[in-house]
Design a protein around this motif. Sequence first.
Motif, PDB file in Angstrom:
ATOM      1  N   LEU A 161       7.685   4.982  -8.828  1.00 42.66           N
ATOM      2  CA  LEU A 161       6.902   3.808  -8.400  1.00 42.66           C
ATOM      3  C   LEU A 161       6.043   3.308  -9.557  1.00 42.66           C
ATOM      4  O   LEU A 161       5.887   2.107  -9.758  1.00 42.66           O
ATOM      5  CB  LEU A 161       5.991   4.165  -7.223  1.00 42.66           C
ATOM      6  N   ARG A 162       5.495   4.262 -10.311  1.00 39.72           N
ATOM      7  CA  ARG A 162       4.665   3.846 -11.449  1.00 39.72           C
ATOM      8  C   ARG A 162       5.507   3.141 -12.499  1.00 39.72           C
ATOM      9  O   ARG A 162       5.051   2.207 -13.152  1.00 39.72           O
ATOM     10  CB  ARG A 162       3.948   5.047 -12.045  1.00 39.72           C
ATOM     11  N   ALA A 163       6.756   3.582 -12.637  1.00 41.03           N
ATOM     12  CA  ALA A 163       7.638   2.944 -13.615  1.00 41.03           C
ATOM     13  C   ALA A 163       7.869   1.472 -13.287  1.00 41.03           C
ATOM     14  O   ALA A 163       8.143   0.669 -14.179  1.00 41.03           O
ATOM     15  CB  ALA A 163       8.973   3.693 -13.682  1.00 41.03           C
ATOM     16  N   PHE A 193       0.787  -3.556  -5.998  1.00 39.50           N
ATOM     17  CA  PHE A 193       0.208  -2.445  -5.250  1.00 39.50           C
ATOM     18  C   PHE A 193      -1.279  -2.710  -5.025  1.00 39.50           C
ATOM     19  O   PHE A 193      -1.963  -3.201  -5.918  1.00 39.50           O
ATOM     20  CB  PHE A 193       0.391  -1.128  -6.015  1.00 39.50           C
ATOM     21  N   VAL A 194      -1.745  -2.402  -3.811  1.00 36.97           N
ATOM     22  CA  VAL A 194      -3.168  -2.574  -3.503  1.00 36.97           C
ATOM     23  C   VAL A 194      -3.731  -1.243  -3.003  1.00 36.97           C
ATOM     24  O   VAL A 194      -2.989  -0.354  -2.585  1.00 36.97           O
ATOM     25  CB  VAL A 194      -3.390  -3.669  -2.430  1.00 36.97           C
ATOM     26  N   GLU A 195      -5.068  -1.114  -3.063  1.00 42.51           N
ATOM     27  CA  GLU A 195      -5.683   0.166  -2.725  1.00 42.51           C
ATOM     28  C   GLU A 195      -5.955   0.331  -1.240  1.00 42.51           C
ATOM     29  O   GLU A 195      -6.065   1.448  -0.754  1.00 42.51           O
ATOM     30  CB  GLU A 195      -7.000   0.331  -3.504  1.00 42.51           C
ATOM     31  N   ARG A 254       0.865  -1.182   0.000  1.00 37.89           N
ATOM     32  CA  ARG A 254       0.000   0.000   0.000  1.00 37.89           C
ATOM     33  C   ARG A 254       0.901   1.232   0.000  1.00 37.89           C
ATOM     34  O   ARG A 254       1.738   1.402   0.880  1.00 37.89           O
ATOM     35  CB  ARG A 254      -0.889  -0.012   1.254  1.00 37.89           C
ATOM     36  N   HIS A 255       0.734   2.079  -1.025  1.00 37.81           N
ATOM     37  CA  HIS A 255       1.518   3.307  -1.095  1.00 37.81           C
ATOM     38  C   HIS A 255       0.861   4.389  -0.244  1.00 37.81           C
ATOM     39  O   HIS A 255      -0.343   4.596  -0.306  1.00 37.81           O
ATOM     40  CB  HIS A 255       1.593   3.769  -2.560  1.00 37.81           C
ATOM     41  N   VAL A 256       1.659   5.069   0.572  1.00 42.65           N
ATOM     42  CA  VAL A 256       1.145   6.198   1.356  1.00 42.65           C
ATOM     43  C   VAL A 256       2.000   7.428   1.052  1.00 42.65           C
ATOM     44  O   VAL A 256       3.208   7.428   1.268  1.00 42.65           O
ATOM     45  CB  VAL A 256       1.181   5.914   2.878  1.00 42.65           C
ATOM     46  N   ASN A 257       1.349   8.453   0.532  1.00 39.33           N
ATOM     47  CA  ASN A 257       2.030   9.704   0.187  1.00 39.33           C
ATOM     48  C   ASN A 257       1.919  10.640   1.384  1.00 39.33           C
ATOM     49  O   ASN A 257       0.823  11.005   1.788  1.00 39.33           O
ATOM     50  CB  ASN A 257       1.323  10.281  -1.051  1.00 39.33           C
ATOM     51  N   ASN A 287       6.134  -0.938 -15.499  1.00 40.55           N
ATOM     52  CA  ASN A 287       6.365  -1.076 -16.940  1.00 40.55           C
ATOM     53  C   ASN A 287       7.156  -2.347 -17.237  1.00 40.55           C
ATOM     54  O   ASN A 287       7.677  -2.996 -16.328  1.00 40.55           O
ATOM     55  CB  ASN A 287       7.007   0.198 -17.536  1.00 40.55           C
ATOM     56  N   GLY A 335      -6.426   5.505  -4.078  1.00 43.86           N
ATOM     57  CA  GLY A 335      -5.931   5.051  -5.379  1.00 43.86           C
ATOM     58  C   GLY A 335      -4.680   4.205  -5.202  1.00 43.86           C
ATOM     59  O   GLY A 335      -4.278   3.875  -4.086  1.00 43.86           O
ATOM     60  N   LEU A 336      -4.070   3.844  -6.308  1.00 43.94           N
ATOM     61  CA  LEU A 336      -2.889   2.989  -6.227  1.00 43.94           C
ATOM     62  C   LEU A 336      -1.636   3.792  -5.913  1.00 43.94           C
ATOM     63  O   LEU A 336      -0.982   3.576  -4.909  1.00 43.94           O
ATOM     64  CB  LEU A 336      -2.695   2.234  -7.550  1.00 43.94           C
ATOM     65  N   ILE A 337      -1.296   4.722  -6.791  1.00 43.33           N
ATOM     66  CA  ILE A 337      -0.117   5.568  -6.592  1.00 43.33           C
ATOM     67  C   ILE A 337      -0.529   6.968  -7.032  1.00 43.33           C
ATOM     68  O   ILE A 337      -0.537   7.280  -8.217  1.00 43.33           O
ATOM     69  CB  ILE A 337       1.078   5.077  -7.430  1.00 43.33           C
TER      70      ILE A 337
END
Lengths: 163, 511
Positions: free
Chosen positions: A53-55, A70-72, A39-42, A58, B169-171
């Motif tokens: 992270l999005r890369a 990644f999960v929501e 789980r990503h936390v900004n 790919n 959301g995801l990222i």
Amino acid sequence: MSTPPTEPEEAADTEMIASLSARLEAAAQARLGRSLAIRHVNTGSCNGCELELRALSNVFYDLERFGLRFVESPRQADVLLVTGPLTRNLKAALEQAWDATPDPKWVIAVGDCAVDGGVFKGSYAVLGGTGLSVPVDLTISGCPPQPNRILSGLRALLEANAA
Amino acid sequence: MARGRDYGAIMTDSAPTAGGTIGASPAETCKPWHRHDLTAADWAATARDAAAQSRVLLAHWADASRVYALFLDIDANAAVPISTAVEGGAYPALSPLLPAAALYERMIADLFGYRADGAIDPRPWLDHGTWPGAFPMAPRASPPRPDFDRFDPGEQDRHMVLSIGPVAGLIEEAAHLRLTLDGPAILGAEAVLGFTHKGTLGLMRGKSPRNAARFAARLSADSTVAHSIAFAAAAEAALDAAAPPRAQRLRVIMLETERIAVHLDNLAEIGRLAAARSVSTLCGRLRETLLRASQSAFGHRLMMDCVVPGGVGADIADGGAGALLRACADIAAGLTEIRRLHDGTALASRLGGLGVASGTVLAASGAGGVAGRAGGRAFDVRPAFMPAFSQMPPAVTIAAAGDAAARQAVRIGEIGESLRLIGGALDALPAGPVALPLPQTSGEAIACAESSRGDIWHWLRIDHGQIAAAFPRDPGWALWPLAESVLKTAMAEDAGMIRTSFALPASGMDL
Ligand code: SF4
């Protein structure tokens, strides 16, 4: 479209694995198996760490081939992956995500900001790194860290987890 | 472009009431224009004229003694800065006439403690009640403000409310979106930002432009080059310096590389959300190829800190041009396939008619960039306001429909044009130094750059080589209010797609 030019698999960092395994054993935590939900936390990022992270999804890095995804929801997560300097306005959101993540859980601070506040250290609006609010298991420095560094950190965690 | 011209006169042409007064008001130099410092009454009169003439409010900000506003005079290809002194802690609000001023007024109130008299929305914006003191940019410390209720507590009883974020959301970037629903339809949409507020204005103050540049580069990473260029150009103009021609050309290459990378990222994300896997795979791969070329050419995948006041941080590396050209050739080859996939029924039917922004709603927002051009607003600061493009003006891609499909069409068109610009700039790279030292002098200036999301404006006042005050205007200031009004007529299930389609940022406007 041509065949995906997937990266050669770099060996996971052995030192990282050793220290992480030790911590895991000490806590006598259950094994989660060779797959991790992240789980990503900004906590205040400039969005640079997010771009990297999005890369990871790919075809060059393809993190799903390692069983990483990644999960929501923090409720489904094994790992909280934190980016950005810890802003005062997001401290509560990080703590909520941490509380909502079931044990055993890992926290990774990704990027110089999450490590210690980075260039934003000392601002009235910024507390510092992730560790000021929740216990951190692994840090990955860089501004932003390159995807292969994030990936090798995540793989070290995976190995430690399965050890 | 014309420099040093008195654009104050332009405001007066069709505005006789305020005109005479503006003409007579003291004109401060704010390169390349003049800033008119007005009485409170003339400030309000100018706002009335601006509203009557549908002038776009480009930015609105404050410093330790004044408030400022920047208008666009599209016919004269000029930006018109005005200011007025803050008296008794207050100034006349612009928002009753120019609703686009509302978010800026809330930001000014939170950071400086100035009251905008008559403001349409007095609620806090950046201050969430967590800072050690209120009004952190004000000369004197104040005790923290208590937390506050942003929303009407009764709303939850009358309607279903869907709260998304700040962590969702995801990222994603951290922002909060609150949707009021009637079944599957959205009745109201309100964004709450400020979560990622990092105190950037305070961090910039008192530093040299060179040292403050790293904060400009970290306002919003997918516009790191654009913000860095606008910041550097403002510092250079304020100090009567200019980046060397080779640096100017390298900046063009970096800016267009950034635009392609961000557009590819957006195409990949929209593809992912629309379950068009072939689009997200192809665009993700092409984007990675370009980021690797940026790494070899400029030493950083996102080109963060590569533009510095006075020029660029380092010359393009040996082999860098070749790497960039190879990546560009890959992307050019992929564009045909990307176009074909977007014309296919799957994507076209998902995106067609979705999130329409056009006409008066679009004009009132002042949004430029992809959102503006997809709805027929042909505004792009590169041809008129960025001298580095004067010898190689870009062809501006526009569409009329204003929907999500039109925004992707504009993004695809712009990728093609940026490829052409990069090729041209690499072909004609002037020899010479890539940076010059800046003098330790004083001055005030405004400069801009066209980011992938639209126009970015930086205002700077420099005092003996140190930044006395700064304000960076990110495109988010215009995009969020626009997205809110578009969401009000959308379906709840489309909210995520619409948000991504506008590429809504957070960090840049959270400051
Ligand atoms: S580490 Fe760098 S890229 Fe990541 S959030 Fe901080 S400033 Fe942005």
